[in-house]
Motif scaffolding. Structure first.
Motif, PDB file in Angstrom:
ATOM      1  N   TYR A 170       9.833 -18.227  62.264  1.00 15.78           N
ATOM      2  CA  TYR A 170      10.285 -17.029  63.045  1.00 15.78           C
ATOM      3  C   TYR A 170      10.631 -17.065  64.603  1.00 15.78           C
ATOM      4  O   TYR A 170      10.461 -18.159  64.999  1.00 15.78           O
ATOM      5  N   LEU A 171      11.444 -16.271  64.819  1.00 16.89           N
ATOM      6  CA  LEU A 171      11.969 -16.363  66.173  1.00 16.89           C
ATOM      7  C   LEU A 171      12.040 -15.020  66.807  1.00 16.89           C
ATOM      8  O   LEU A 171      12.584 -14.107  66.329  1.00 16.89           O
ATOM      9  N   VAL A 172      11.508 -14.730  67.802  1.00 19.11           N
ATOM     10  CA  VAL A 172      11.318 -13.543  68.577  1.00 19.11           C
ATOM     11  C   VAL A 172      12.031 -13.851  69.992  1.00 19.11           C
ATOM     12  O   VAL A 172      11.592 -14.755  70.668  1.00 19.11           O
ATOM     13  N   THR A 173      13.110 -12.875  70.234  1.00 18.01           N
ATOM     14  CA  THR A 173      13.697 -13.199  71.246  1.00 18.01           C
ATOM     15  C   THR A 173      14.206 -12.081  72.364  1.00 18.01           C
ATOM     16  O   THR A 173      14.089 -11.021  71.587  1.00 18.01           O
ATOM     17  N   GLN A 174      14.476 -12.099  73.341  1.00 23.01           N
ATOM     18  CA  GLN A 174      15.084 -10.778  74.127  1.00 23.01           C
ATOM     19  C   GLN A 174      16.767 -10.774  73.888  1.00 23.01           C
ATOM     20  O   GLN A 174      17.320 -11.628  73.748  1.00 23.01           O
ATOM     21  N   MET A 175      17.173  -9.655  73.979  1.00 20.96           N
ATOM     22  CA  MET A 175      18.543  -9.364  73.995  1.00 20.96           C
ATOM     23  C   MET A 175      19.289 -10.112  74.995  1.00 20.96           C
ATOM     24  O   MET A 175      18.786 -10.252  76.042  1.00 20.96           O
TER      25      MET A 175
ATOM     26  N   GLN B 143      19.949 -11.570  55.663  1.00 24.99           N
ATOM     27  CA  GLN B 143      19.294 -10.159  54.793  1.00 24.99           C
ATOM     28  C   GLN B 143      18.860  -9.372  55.970  1.00 24.99           C
ATOM     29  O   GLN B 143      17.943  -9.481  56.670  1.00 24.99           O
ATOM     30  N   ASP B 144      19.478  -7.865  55.940  1.00 27.56           N
ATOM     31  CA  ASP B 144      19.106  -7.057  56.985  1.00 27.56           C
ATOM     32  C   ASP B 144      17.661  -6.461  56.595  1.00 27.56           C
ATOM     33  O   ASP B 144      17.188  -6.696  55.360  1.00 27.56           O
ATOM     34  N   SER B 145      17.438  -5.023  57.473  1.00 29.81           N
ATOM     35  CA  SER B 145      16.233  -4.299  57.012  1.00 29.81           C
ATOM     36  C   SER B 145      16.427  -3.558  55.884  1.00 29.81           C
ATOM     37  O   SER B 145      15.248  -3.286  55.166  1.00 29.81           O
ATOM     38  N   LYS B 146      17.457  -3.549  55.304  1.00 28.59           N
ATOM     39  CA  LYS B 146      17.413  -2.795  53.972  1.00 28.59           C
ATOM     40  C   LYS B 146      17.741  -3.695  52.820  1.00 28.59           C
ATOM     41  O   LYS B 146      17.712  -3.161  51.469  1.00 28.59           O
ATOM     42  N   LYS B 147      17.379  -4.720  53.064  1.00 34.46           N
ATOM     43  CA  LYS B 147      17.273  -6.013  52.093  1.00 34.46           C
ATOM     44  C   LYS B 147      18.635  -6.604  51.500  1.00 34.46           C
ATOM     45  O   LYS B 147      18.392  -7.202  50.584  1.00 34.46           O
ATOM     46  N   PHE B 148      19.541  -6.128  52.036  1.00 35.13           N
ATOM     47  CA  PHE B 148      20.768  -6.512  51.481  1.00 35.13           C
ATOM     48  C   PHE B 148      21.279  -7.998  52.005  1.00 35.13           C
ATOM     49  O   PHE B 148      21.183  -8.302  53.272  1.00 35.13           O
TER      50      PHE B 148
ATOM     51  N   ASP C  21      21.011  -8.060  65.495  1.00 30.23           N
ATOM     52  CA  ASP C  21      21.027  -9.397  64.930  1.00 30.23           C
ATOM     53  C   ASP C  21      19.860  -9.615  64.140  1.00 30.23           C
ATOM     54  O   ASP C  21      19.616 -10.511  63.355  1.00 30.23           O
ATOM     55  N   SER C  22      18.896  -8.695  64.517  1.00 31.77           N
ATOM     56  CA  SER C  22      17.432  -8.804  63.987  1.00 31.77           C
ATOM     57  C   SER C  22      17.610  -8.668  62.380  1.00 31.77           C
ATOM     58  O   SER C  22      18.214  -7.857  61.837  1.00 31.77           O
ATOM     59  N   ALA C  23      17.017  -9.783  61.663  1.00 36.82           N
ATOM     60  CA  ALA C  23      17.126  -9.756  60.393  1.00 36.82           C
ATOM     61  C   ALA C  23      16.517 -11.160  59.688  1.00 36.82           C
ATOM     62  O   ALA C  23      16.030 -11.957  60.593  1.00 36.82           O
ATOM     63  N   VAL C  24      16.753 -11.568  58.384  1.00 42.16           N
ATOM     64  CA  VAL C  24      16.096 -12.925  58.086  1.00 42.16           C
ATOM     65  C   VAL C  24      17.607 -13.486  57.558  1.00 42.16           C
ATOM     66  O   VAL C  24      18.440 -12.928  56.806  1.00 42.16           O
ATOM     67  N   TYR C  25      17.412 -14.901  58.313  1.00 39.36           N
ATOM     68  CA  TYR C  25      18.735 -15.604  57.662  1.00 39.36           C
ATOM     69  C   TYR C  25      18.101 -16.767  56.937  1.00 39.36           C
ATOM     70  O   TYR C  25      17.194 -17.425  57.120  1.00 39.36           O
ATOM     71  N   PHE C  26      19.039 -17.049  55.768  1.00 40.57           N
ATOM     72  CA  PHE C  26      18.715 -17.788  54.906  1.00 40.57           C
ATOM     73  C   PHE C  26      19.947 -18.964  54.743  1.00 40.57           C
ATOM     74  O   PHE C  26      21.080 -18.751  54.569  1.00 40.57           O
ATOM     75  N   CYS C  27      19.410 -19.967  54.744  1.00 42.69           N
ATOM     76  CA  CYS C  27      20.320 -21.191  54.543  1.00 42.69           C
ATOM     77  C   CYS C  27      20.174 -21.636  52.916  1.00 42.69           C
ATOM     78  O   CYS C  27      19.331 -21.289  52.416  1.00 42.69           O
TER      79      CYS C  27
ATOM     80  N   GLY D 253      13.977 -19.083  54.952  1.00 37.77           N
ATOM     81  CA  GLY D 253      14.395 -17.883  55.745  1.00 37.77           C
ATOM     82  C   GLY D 253      13.732 -18.190  57.079  1.00 37.77           C
ATOM     83  O   GLY D 253      12.650 -18.713  57.413  1.00 37.77           O
ATOM     84  N   THR D 254      14.474 -17.643  57.803  1.00 39.13           N
ATOM     85  CA  THR D 254      14.045 -17.633  59.397  1.00 39.13           C
ATOM     86  C   THR D 254      14.249 -16.141  59.916  1.00 39.13           C
ATOM     87  O   THR D 254      15.235 -15.373  59.751  1.00 39.13           O
ATOM     88  N   ARG D 255      12.846 -15.502  60.281  1.00 34.50           N
ATOM     89  CA  ARG D 255      13.030 -14.289  60.509  1.00 34.50           C
ATOM     90  C   ARG D 255      13.209 -13.988  61.976  1.00 34.50           C
ATOM     91  O   ARG D 255      12.305 -14.163  62.924  1.00 34.50           O
ATOM     92  N   LEU D 256      14.340 -13.379  62.257  1.00 35.63           N
ATOM     93  CA  LEU D 256      14.778 -13.200  63.720  1.00 35.63           C
ATOM     94  C   LEU D 256      14.666 -11.850  64.223  1.00 35.63           C
ATOM     95  O   LEU D 256      14.847 -10.949  63.715  1.00 35.63           O
ATOM     96  N   THR D 257      13.814 -11.592  65.464  1.00 34.74           N
ATOM     97  CA  THR D 257      13.451 -10.263  65.953  1.00 34.74           C
ATOM     98  C   THR D 257      13.969 -10.267  67.351  1.00 34.74           C
ATOM     99  O   THR D 257      13.824 -11.129  68.320  1.00 34.74           O
ATOM    100  N   VAL D 258      14.910  -9.462  67.588  1.00 36.20           N
ATOM    101  CA  VAL D 258      15.662  -9.374  69.046  1.00 36.20           C
ATOM    102  C   VAL D 258      14.955  -8.139  69.588  1.00 36.20           C
ATOM    103  O   VAL D 258      15.039  -6.939  69.015  1.00 36.20           O
ATOM    104  N   LEU D 259      14.397  -8.307  70.583  1.00 32.45           N
ATOM    105  CA  LEU D 259      13.898  -7.043  71.606  1.00 32.45           C
ATOM    106  C   LEU D 259      14.510  -6.538  72.523  1.00 32.45           C
ATOM    107  O   LEU D 259      15.216  -7.480  73.351  1.00 32.45           O
TER     108      LEU D 259
END
Lengths: 116, 114
Positions: free
Chosen positions: A10-15, A37-42, A85-91, A110-116
């Motif tokens: 998990y990674l939470v960070t500021q713009m 993988q975006d919020s719509k799961k694509f 850029d908020s999404a889940v990133y898969f390697c 996966g790494t869940r990135l949340t940009v606030l």
């Protein structure tokens, strides 16, 4: 033994910040990938490296820069983070040659990135 | 890479066979059919792939029609742990060492119910 590992989970960070996500595979594969993988799961391919050489770059903003120090590692650095850029990133990794089953891709958790 | 069409969602009773269809009517002769699944909050997992012949492994069976325009993934005895999104992907077989990108569609959300 974890085949494809990613840090952090998990990674939470500021713009506007710059952050990196690391990926390592212990499968001896030649090819590694980053998917988003975006919020719509694509799930969409972003990059692919083969033996440390970039072979796929799918119209990704140049704020995203993959780096492959060796064929077991493919890191993703993101500059000037944006809300979108908020999404889940898969390697993932795969072996490009040999028997057909060796072309399957193995994904990390996966790494869940949340940009606030 | 050819486009695939899958039902958005399906239910299956635990212990029964789950049959997941996929249409790929524009598939070309050198394109393979791949199936992956994604269990909630995990990375996608390879299941099986094939070109023309039916394939079976320890996870599933893949039935490809003779004209190759559609296929069915069969989970012979579905369990609750098989609840996941199942993706059908067609792509040219990767050459040399270059792997190959996977183009994921929406997939089928399979719910296995007790």
């Amino acid at each position: 033994d974890t085949a494809v590992s990613q840090t952090p989970k998990y990674l939470v960070t500021q713009m506007g910040n710059d952050k990196s996500i690391k990926c390592e595979q212990n499968l001896g594969h030649d090819t590694m990938y980053w998917y988003k993988q975006d919020s719509k799961k694509f799930l969409k391919i972003m990059f692919s490296y083969n033996n440390k050489e970039l072979i796929i770059n799918e119209t990704v903003p140049n704020r995203f820069s993959p780096k492959s120090p060796d064929k077991a590692h493919l890191n993703l650095h993101i500059n000037s983070l944006e809300l979108g850029d908020s999404a889940v990133y898969f390697c993932a990794s795969s072996q490009g040659q040999g028997r057909s089953t060796q072309n399957e891709q193995f994904f990390g958790p996966g790494t869940r990135l949340t940009v606030l | 890479d050819a486009k695939t069409t899958q039902p958005t969602s399906m239910d299956c009773a635990e212990g029964r066979a789950a049959n997941l269809p996929c249409n790929h009517s524009t598939i070309s002769g050198n394109e393979y059919v791949y199936w992956y699944r994604q269990i909630h909050s995990q990375g996608p997992q390879y299941i099986i792939h094939g070109l023309k012949n039916n394939e079976t492994n320890e996870m599933a069976s893949l039935i490809i029609t003779e004209d190759r325009k559609s296929s069915t993934l069969i989970l012979p005895h579905a369990t609750l742990r098989d609840t996941a999104v199942y993706y059908c992907i067609v792509r040219v077989y990767p050459i040399y060492n270059q792997g190959g990108k996977l183009i994921f569609g929406q997939g089928t959300e399979l719910s296995v119910k007790p």
